[in-house]
Design a protein around this motif. Structure first.
Motif, PDB file in Angstrom:
ATOM      1  N   LEU A   4       0.801  -1.217   0.000  1.00 31.17           N
ATOM      2  CA  LEU A   4       0.000   0.000   0.000  1.00 31.17           C
ATOM      3  C   LEU A   4       0.837   1.272   0.000  1.00 31.17           C
ATOM      4  O   LEU A   4       0.478   2.263  -0.644  1.00 31.17           O
ATOM      5  CB  LEU A   4      -0.924   0.026   1.230  1.00 31.17           C
ATOM      6  N   LEU A   5       1.949   1.259   0.722  1.00 30.12           N
ATOM      7  CA  LEU A   5       2.705   2.495   0.943  1.00 30.12           C
ATOM      8  C   LEU A   5       4.126   2.403   0.404  1.00 30.12           C
ATOM      9  O   LEU A   5       5.029   3.077   0.914  1.00 30.12           O
ATOM     10  CB  LEU A   5       2.731   2.822   2.452  1.00 30.12           C
ATOM     11  N   ASN A   6       4.312   1.632  -0.620  1.00 28.89           N
ATOM     12  CA  ASN A   6       5.645   1.441  -1.191  1.00 28.89           C
ATOM     13  C   ASN A   6       6.328   2.765  -1.497  1.00 28.89           C
ATOM     14  O   ASN A   6       5.774   3.613  -2.205  1.00 28.89           O
ATOM     15  CB  ASN A   6       5.562   0.620  -2.483  1.00 28.89           C
ATOM     16  N   GLY A   7       7.528   2.957  -0.950  1.00 30.10           N
ATOM     17  CA  GLY A   7       8.321   4.134  -1.265  1.00 30.10           C
ATOM     18  C   GLY A   7       7.889   5.412  -0.585  1.00 30.10           C
ATOM     19  O   GLY A   7       8.478   6.467  -0.823  1.00 30.10           O
ATOM     20  N   ARG A  29       5.353  -2.473   7.299  1.00 33.09           N
ATOM     21  CA  ARG A  29       4.986  -3.693   6.570  1.00 33.09           C
ATOM     22  C   ARG A  29       4.491  -3.380   5.171  1.00 33.09           C
ATOM     23  O   ARG A  29       4.730  -4.135   4.213  1.00 33.09           O
ATOM     24  CB  ARG A  29       3.886  -4.430   7.348  1.00 33.09           C
ATOM     25  N   GLU A  30       3.807  -2.245   5.033  1.00 34.86           N
ATOM     26  CA  GLU A  30       3.255  -1.862   3.736  1.00 34.86           C
ATOM     27  C   GLU A  30       4.239  -1.071   2.878  1.00 34.86           C
ATOM     28  O   GLU A  30       3.855  -0.476   1.878  1.00 34.86           O
ATOM     29  CB  GLU A  30       1.970  -1.070   3.935  1.00 34.86           C
ATOM     30  N   GLY A  31       5.510  -1.058   3.262  1.00 31.82           N
ATOM     31  CA  GLY A  31       6.543  -0.502   2.403  1.00 31.82           C
ATOM     32  C   GLY A  31       6.976   0.912   2.689  1.00 31.82           C
ATOM     33  O   GLY A  31       7.831   1.459   1.969  1.00 31.82           O
ATOM     34  N   ALA A  32       6.418   1.561   3.718  1.00 37.43           N
ATOM     35  CA  ALA A  32       6.804   2.945   4.032  1.00 37.43           C
ATOM     36  C   ALA A  32       8.132   2.973   4.793  1.00 37.43           C
ATOM     37  O   ALA A  32       8.450   2.062   5.555  1.00 37.43           O
ATOM     38  CB  ALA A  32       5.720   3.618   4.861  1.00 37.43           C
ATOM     39  N   ARG A  33       8.883   4.039   4.575  1.00 36.20           N
ATOM     40  CA  ARG A  33      10.022   4.347   5.441  1.00 36.20           C
ATOM     41  C   ARG A  33       9.461   5.184   6.585  1.00 36.20           C
ATOM     42  O   ARG A  33       8.950   6.285   6.363  1.00 36.20           O
ATOM     43  CB  ARG A  33      11.103   5.104   4.672  1.00 36.20           C
ATOM     44  N   VAL A  34       9.571   4.656   7.800  1.00 35.23           N
ATOM     45  CA  VAL A  34       8.904   5.246   8.952  1.00 35.23           C
ATOM     46  C   VAL A  34       9.901   6.023   9.810  1.00 35.23           C
ATOM     47  O   VAL A  34      10.960   5.496  10.181  1.00 35.23           O
ATOM     48  CB  VAL A  34       8.216   4.158   9.801  1.00 35.23           C
ATOM     49  N   PHE A  35       9.543   7.248  10.133  1.00 38.97           N
ATOM     50  CA  PHE A  35      10.322   8.098  11.031  1.00 38.97           C
ATOM     51  C   PHE A  35       9.470   8.354  12.273  1.00 38.97           C
ATOM     52  O   PHE A  35       8.351   8.848  12.168  1.00 38.97           O
ATOM     53  CB  PHE A  35      10.681   9.412  10.344  1.00 38.97           C
ATOM     54  N   LEU A  36      10.008   8.007  13.420  1.00 41.98           N
ATOM     55  CA  LEU A  36       9.276   8.159  14.680  1.00 41.98           C
ATOM     56  C   LEU A  36       9.747   9.398  15.420  1.00 41.98           C
ATOM     57  O   LEU A  36      10.948   9.635  15.537  1.00 41.98           O
ATOM     58  CB  LEU A  36       9.486   6.929  15.565  1.00 41.98           C
ATOM     59  N   ALA A  37       8.797  10.153  15.946  1.00 34.98           N
ATOM     60  CA  ALA A  37       9.127  11.345  16.728  1.00 34.98           C
ATOM     61  C   ALA A  37       8.375  11.292  18.048  1.00 34.98           C
ATOM     62  O   ALA A  37       7.245  10.809  18.124  1.00 34.98           O
ATOM     63  CB  ALA A  37       8.752  12.616  15.966  1.00 34.98           C
ATOM     64  N   GLY A  38       9.029  11.778  19.100  1.00 36.40           N
ATOM     65  CA  GLY A  38       8.405  11.795  20.410  1.00 36.40           C
ATOM     66  C   GLY A  38       9.330  12.412  21.431  1.00 36.40           C
ATOM     67  O   GLY A  38      10.312  13.072  21.070  1.00 36.40           O
ATOM     68  N   ARG A  39       9.056  12.170  22.694  1.00 40.04           N
ATOM     69  CA  ARG A  39       9.852  12.802  23.750  1.00 40.04           C
ATOM     70  C   ARG A  39      10.751  11.834  24.503  1.00 40.04           C
ATOM     71  O   ARG A  39      11.682  12.262  25.182  1.00 40.04           O
ATOM     72  CB  ARG A  39       8.916  13.504  24.746  1.00 40.04           C
ATOM     73  N   ASP A  40      10.474  10.542  24.404  1.00 37.55           N
ATOM     74  CA  ASP A  40      11.218   9.541  25.166  1.00 37.55           C
ATOM     75  C   ASP A  40      12.131   8.765  24.224  1.00 37.55           C
ATOM     76  O   ASP A  40      11.685   7.856  23.526  1.00 37.55           O
ATOM     77  CB  ASP A  40      10.234   8.602  25.868  1.00 37.55           C
ATOM     78  N   VAL A 216      -7.352  -0.042  13.734  1.00 40.47           N
ATOM     79  CA  VAL A 216      -6.958   1.357  13.613  1.00 40.47           C
ATOM     80  C   VAL A 216      -5.771   1.495  12.662  1.00 40.47           C
ATOM     81  O   VAL A 216      -5.760   2.349  11.761  1.00 40.47           O
ATOM     82  CB  VAL A 216      -6.593   1.934  15.001  1.00 40.47           C
ATOM     83  N   ALA A 217      -4.759   0.654  12.830  1.00 38.93           N
ATOM     84  CA  ALA A 217      -3.547   0.747  12.022  1.00 38.93           C
ATOM     85  C   ALA A 217      -3.814   0.431  10.550  1.00 38.93           C
ATOM     86  O   ALA A 217      -3.289   1.105   9.655  1.00 38.93           O
ATOM     87  CB  ALA A 217      -2.480  -0.197  12.577  1.00 38.93           C
ATOM     88  N   GLU A 218      -4.623  -0.579  10.291  1.00 38.34           N
ATOM     89  CA  GLU A 218      -4.939  -0.935   8.901  1.00 38.34           C
ATOM     90  C   GLU A 218      -5.743   0.174   8.227  1.00 38.34           C
ATOM     91  O   GLU A 218      -5.543   0.475   7.045  1.00 38.34           O
ATOM     92  CB  GLU A 218      -5.708  -2.256   8.845  1.00 38.34           C
ATOM     93  N   THR A 219      -6.640   0.800   8.972  1.00 37.70           N
ATOM     94  CA  THR A 219      -7.409   1.921   8.419  1.00 37.70           C
ATOM     95  C   THR A 219      -6.486   3.085   8.091  1.00 37.70           C
ATOM     96  O   THR A 219      -6.631   3.736   7.046  1.00 37.70           O
ATOM     97  CB  THR A 219      -8.501   2.364   9.406  1.00 37.70           C
ATOM     98  N   ALA A 220      -5.534   3.357   8.985  1.00 36.25           N
ATOM     99  CA  ALA A 220      -4.582   4.441   8.738  1.00 36.25           C
ATOM    100  C   ALA A 220      -3.771   4.179   7.473  1.00 36.25           C
ATOM    101  O   ALA A 220      -3.557   5.090   6.662  1.00 36.25           O
ATOM    102  CB  ALA A 220      -3.651   4.607   9.936  1.00 36.25           C
ATOM    103  N   ALA A 221      -3.321   2.953   7.293  1.00 37.26           N
ATOM    104  CA  ALA A 221      -2.536   2.615   6.098  1.00 37.26           C
ATOM    105  C   ALA A 221      -3.372   2.789   4.833  1.00 37.26           C
ATOM    106  O   ALA A 221      -2.892   3.316   3.815  1.00 37.26           O
ATOM    107  CB  ALA A 221      -2.008   1.186   6.201  1.00 37.26           C
TER     108      ALA A 221
END
Length: 245
Positions: A4-7, A29-40, A216-221
């Motif tokens: 779904l999110l290749n590239g 899993r759906e091919g995205a490069r994921v960048f996580l942001a937060g405080r911890d 929730v996660a599948e809907t977001a994708a």
């Protein structure tokens, strides 16, 4: 079959939280490069390792310069920013009758929600407008529509963020940027220490259960993908029927 999110390059704010972790895993899993942001940082790095994130960063989402710089860093490293999802907590105050609440308690969550959603969405939108495409995601509990007693500052906060995002969708749509949201509440995996609350949600929902993280996660994708390319300015209902709208 193509993922779904290749590239795609996706940033998740509040990425070390329960919902953030589930969304990050599905996005990766759906091919995205994921960048996580937060405080911890410790929790971010743990989740990042688990999901194979492309990057983790400690970012103060109240600091507009820090948010803008982080987006520039992602674009510099990955070439684009295609998906931005704000899952930052607001410190909602619930369980107190409105006529007994303090002014600061009723105002804090709407202000917090608007501030972080505005800053993260604005930073993403500026880049996406240049690209001519992109998806901005948001999430709330649908309390602005459910009108359940005892929800305190949650309803006003949900309403404020959702209204802002609707106007943002109208402004950004002609420039190729979509803005979509998810309604969810009482996600089972995030409430394991509150069995009585989960039981109450199950009893009130049409499906007689609480929504689960995978839904929730599948809907977001899906919403972030080209399969939802005609969807903007609206919110998907993933409440298991706790709110009907």
């Amino acid at each position: 079959m193509d993922k779904l999110l290749n590239g795609r390059n996706a940033v998740i704010y509040g990425g070390a939280g329960g919902i953030g972790t589930g969304v990050a895993r599905v996005f990766a899993r759906e091919g995205a490069r994921v960048f996580l942001a937060g405080r911890d940082r410790h929790r971010l790095e743990k989740v990042g390792k688990d999901v194979g994130a492309a990057g983790v960063a400690v970012v103060d989402a109240h600091d507009e310069d820090a948010v803008e710089e982080h987006v520039r860093d992602i674009v510099s490293a990955a070439g684009s920013l295609d998906i931005s999802f704000n899952l930052i907590g607001r410190g909602d105050v619930q369980g107190t009758p409105l006529i007994e609440m303090r002014l600061d308690d009723i105002l804090a969550a709407p202000v917090e929600g608007l501030r972080t959603n505005f800053l993260t969405a604005r930073a993403a939108a500026r880049q996406m407008v240049q690209q001519g495409n992109g998806v901005i995601l948001h999430l709330n509990s649908a309390s602005a529509h459910g009108h359940m007693p005892g929800m305190g500052s949650t309803g006003p906060a949900d309403a404020a963020v959702e209204t802002f995002m609707t106007y943002l969708a109208a402004e950004l749509g002609p420039q190729g940027v979509r803005v979509v949201g998810i309604h969810t509440a009482g996600v089972a995996e995030t409430m394991t220490e509150l069995p009585e609350a989960l039981e109450m949600i199950a009893g009130m929902s049409v499906l007689r259960r609480a929504p689960v993280l995978a839904e929730v996660a599948e809907t977001a994708a899906f919403l972030a993908s080209d399969r939802a390319s005609g969807v903007t300015g609206t919110v998907a209902n993933v409440t298991a029927g706790l709110v009907l709208r």
